[in-house]
Design an enzyme around this catalytic site. Structure first.
Site, PDB file in Angstrom:
ATOM      1  N   TYR A  64       0.938  -1.143  -0.045  1.00 47.69           N
ATOM      2  CA  TYR A  64      -0.017  -0.149  -0.082  1.00 47.69           C
ATOM      3  C   TYR A  64       0.919   1.349  -0.069  1.00 47.69           C
ATOM      4  O   TYR A  64       0.483   2.209  -0.734  1.00 47.69           O
ATOM      5  CB  TYR A  64      -0.971   0.109   1.288  1.00 47.69           C
ATOM      6  CG  TYR A  64      -1.701   1.365   1.466  1.00 47.69           C
ATOM      7  CD1 TYR A  64      -2.514   1.895   0.517  1.00 47.69           C
ATOM      8  CD2 TYR A  64      -1.292   2.073   2.446  1.00 47.69           C
ATOM      9  CE1 TYR A  64      -2.979   2.789   0.781  1.00 47.69           C
ATOM     10  CE2 TYR A  64      -1.878   3.472   2.856  1.00 47.69           C
ATOM     11  CZ  TYR A  64      -2.939   3.617   1.774  1.00 47.69           C
ATOM     12  OH  TYR A  64      -3.680   4.775   1.933  1.00 47.69           O
ATOM     13  N   GLY A 106       3.771  -4.548  11.950  1.00 45.02           N
ATOM     14  CA  GLY A 106       3.893  -3.625  11.134  1.00 45.02           C
ATOM     15  C   GLY A 106       3.532  -2.259  11.837  1.00 45.02           C
ATOM     16  O   GLY A 106       3.818  -1.189  11.177  1.00 45.02           O
TER      17      GLY A 106
HETATM   18  C1  UD1 Z   1      -3.466   2.498   9.534  1.00 43.37           C
HETATM   19  C2  UD1 Z   1      -2.885   2.410   8.360  1.00 43.37           C
HETATM   20  C3  UD1 Z   1      -2.610   3.544   7.576  1.00 43.37           C
HETATM   21  C4  UD1 Z   1      -4.086   4.248   7.199  1.00 43.37           C
HETATM   22  C5  UD1 Z   1      -4.532   4.594   8.669  1.00 43.37           C
HETATM   23  C6  UD1 Z   1      -5.923   5.156   8.487  1.00 43.37           C
HETATM   24  C7  UD1 Z   1      -1.155   0.373   8.887  1.00 43.37           C
HETATM   25  C8  UD1 Z   1       0.151   0.104   9.313  1.00 43.37           C
HETATM   26  N1  UD1 Z   1      -1.531   1.649   8.666  1.00 43.37           N
HETATM   27  O1  UD1 Z   1      -2.914   3.542  10.406  1.00 43.37           O
HETATM   28  O2  UD1 Z   1      -1.951   3.435   6.327  1.00 43.37           O
HETATM   29  O3  UD1 Z   1      -3.829   5.642   6.626  1.00 43.37           O
HETATM   30  O4  UD1 Z   1      -4.850   3.126   9.224  1.00 43.37           O
HETATM   31  O5  UD1 Z   1      -6.947   4.376   7.936  1.00 43.37           O
HETATM   32  O6  UD1 Z   1      -2.444  -0.403   9.038  1.00 43.37           O
HETATM   33  N2  UD1 Z   1      -5.211  -0.549  17.443  1.00 43.37           N
HETATM   34  C9  UD1 Z   1      -5.751  -1.355  18.604  1.00 43.37           C
HETATM   35  N3  UD1 Z   1      -6.834  -2.017  18.310  1.00 43.37           N
HETATM   36  C10 UD1 Z   1      -7.560  -2.058  17.421  1.00 43.37           C
HETATM   37  C11 UD1 Z   1      -7.127  -1.295  16.169  1.00 43.37           C
HETATM   38  C12 UD1 Z   1      -5.908  -0.521  16.247  1.00 43.37           C
HETATM   39  O7  UD1 Z   1      -4.820  -1.351  19.524  1.00 43.37           O
HETATM   40  O8  UD1 Z   1      -8.162  -2.939  17.297  1.00 43.37           O
HETATM   41  C13 UD1 Z   1      -4.215   0.582  17.702  1.00 43.37           C
HETATM   42  C14 UD1 Z   1      -2.886   0.277  16.733  1.00 43.37           C
HETATM   43  O9  UD1 Z   1      -2.011  -0.495  17.285  1.00 43.37           O
HETATM   44  C15 UD1 Z   1      -2.427   1.804  16.857  1.00 43.37           C
HETATM   45  C16 UD1 Z   1      -3.731   2.676  16.924  1.00 43.37           C
HETATM   46  O10 UD1 Z   1      -4.687   2.024  17.505  1.00 43.37           O
HETATM   47  O11 UD1 Z   1      -1.550   2.139  17.685  1.00 43.37           O
HETATM   48  C17 UD1 Z   1      -4.295   3.200  15.540  1.00 43.37           C
HETATM   49  O12 UD1 Z   1      -4.231   2.104  14.726  1.00 43.37           O
HETATM   50  P1  UD1 Z   1      -5.222   2.178  13.273  1.00 43.37           P
HETATM   51  O13 UD1 Z   1      -6.539   2.873  13.452  1.00 43.37           O
HETATM   52  O14 UD1 Z   1      -5.136   1.029  12.656  1.00 43.37           O
HETATM   53  O15 UD1 Z   1      -4.448   3.224  12.289  1.00 43.37           O
HETATM   54  P2  UD1 Z   1      -2.883   3.127  11.945  1.00 43.37           P
HETATM   55  O16 UD1 Z   1      -2.327   1.750  12.388  1.00 43.37           O
HETATM   56  O17 UD1 Z   1      -2.077   4.370  12.595  1.00 43.37           O
END
Ligand code: UD1
Length: 337
Positions: free
Chosen positions: A150, A295
């Site tokens: 991506y 990741g």
């Molecule tokens: C992800 C994408 C990014 C995209 C963004 C918005 C990756 C590596 N990056 O960012 O390209 O632009 O979404 O759509 O996938 N978390 C939890 N539990 C959950 C889900 C998330 O603890 O069930 C935590 C994650 O570990 C992170 C934070 O919440 O620390 C944000 O996660 P997320 O909303 O998925 O966004 P990104 O990973 O930052």
């Protein structure tokens, strides 16, 4: 007089909010969307919010014959290109599909624009192009690296646009690197409405609040951050939409291409985000600590100063406003509203 703007992926999460912001500023937009990740009723909802019908072309941005018809039917002053695939994990499984939709889609669009004499383009990029950053907040001139297919597609598109602009000065391109967009329009009529089970934090918390998932899994509490959970720069989607408006108006005024971060400059942890959502819902939500997600990085926070200096753009809305609007949208959606 307002501009007429083509929004590819305009029925999607960020595109739909951008249409509202454009209309509020006196511009108008035509949507191109294949509705692969948007609901069919979004155009009607946009008409309700803005008080005027929305012109929609249904189709794929890679369809060159369709693009030729679209550019023959409308005189566009600019294009904002949202249409793309955006799930990092899925891109690891389907890299060719991501390259096809995201890179081939951009090339087909840009060639159709050139043929029609339209050279102003605002492009949706992502903070993921910074990979695992060395330091934060992250300025736009930080090192770029792709750590997923991506991210590769977005970096490739950015580079293709840089090369096109270097070869032909008629191109005026605004590249917007989004941090973490969340929240929904204040009407609660449009918001983040994924067609697949959500992976992102805020939509996932929404599922827990609706009782569709037992608990939020917090992916790691041993990161080098104040509370041990990941820090992100969450930006309200209505602020993000205004960032697109500023970028567009910068191009319309002939003030030149740009690459800018769209974020707030503030880091918020997973547990802080959960607490804000709990305030919005009015009760505690179950969560458990789970292993780190492959990741992930500890911290991803923007240096937003270039967007402020160049475009006069500053995100204004708070974390509580983001969670309250997200909850208003998903709870209304769940009851058929
Ligand atoms: C992800 C994408 C990014 C995209 C963004 C918005 C990756 C590596 N990056 O960012 O390209 O632009 O979404 O759509 O996938 N978390 C939890 N539990 C959950 C889900 C998330 O603890 O069930 C935590 C994650 O570990 C992170 C934070 O919440 O620390 C944000 O996660 P997320 O909303 O998925 O966004 P990104 O990973 O930052």
């Amino acid at each position: 007089m307002g501009a007429t703007v083509l929004l590819t992926g305009g029925a999607g999460y960020i595109g739909s909010h951008t249409l509202v912001a454009l209309r509020a500023a006196g511009h108008d937009a035509v949507l191109l969307d294949d509705f692969s990740n948007a609901r069919g009723d979004v155009p009607d909802r946009l008409a309700r919010i803005t008080g005027a019908p929305v012109t929609v072309w249904r189709g794929d941005v890679r369809d060159r014959a369709l693009l030729a018809r679209l550019f023959a039917a409308h005189r566009f002053d600019a294009v904002i290109h949202f249409a793309a695939l955006k799930a990092v994990g899925e891109s690891v499984e389907r890299p060719l599909d991501y390259i096809d939709v995201n890179v081939t889609g951009l090339v087909a669009l840009a060639q159709a624009m050139r043929a029609a004499g339209v050279f102003r383009l605002v492009f949706s990029s992502t903070a993921t192009v910074y990979g695992t950053p060395e330091a934060w907040p992250i300025p736009e001139d930080a090192a770029l690296r792709h750590e997923s297919p991506y991210a590769f597609t977005k970096l490739t598109c950015e580079e293709a646009l840089r090369q096109a602009a270097a070869a032909d000065p008629r191109w005026q391109v605004g590249i917007l690197r989004y941090f973490n967009p969340v929240g929904a329009h204040e009407s609660a009529l449009i918001g983040e409405d994924p067609q697949q089970p959500p992976n992102n934090l805020v939509p996932y918390i929404g599922e827990v609040a609706l009782g569709r998932r037992p608990a939020l899994r917090v992916f790691g509490n041993d990161w080098p951050t104040p509370d041990g959970t990941g820090l992100r720069d969450y930006i309200h989607v209505e602020d993000l939409a205004e960032g697109h408006l500023r970028s567009l108006e910068h191009l319309l005024a002939g003030r030149g291409g740009h690459v800018v971060n769209l974020g707030t400059g503030q880091g918020t942890s997973v547990l802080e985000m959960l607490a804000a959502y709990e305030r919005a819902v009015g009760r505690a939500l179950p969560h458990e600590i789970a292993p780190r997600r492959p990741g992930d990085v500890a911290v991803l926070v923007a240096d937003p100063s270039r967007a402020a200096a160049l475009l006069g753009f500053r995100a204004r809305r708070t974390i509580d406003a983001m969670c309250a609007s997200a909850w208003a949208f998903v709870s209304r959606r769940a009851t058929g509203g």
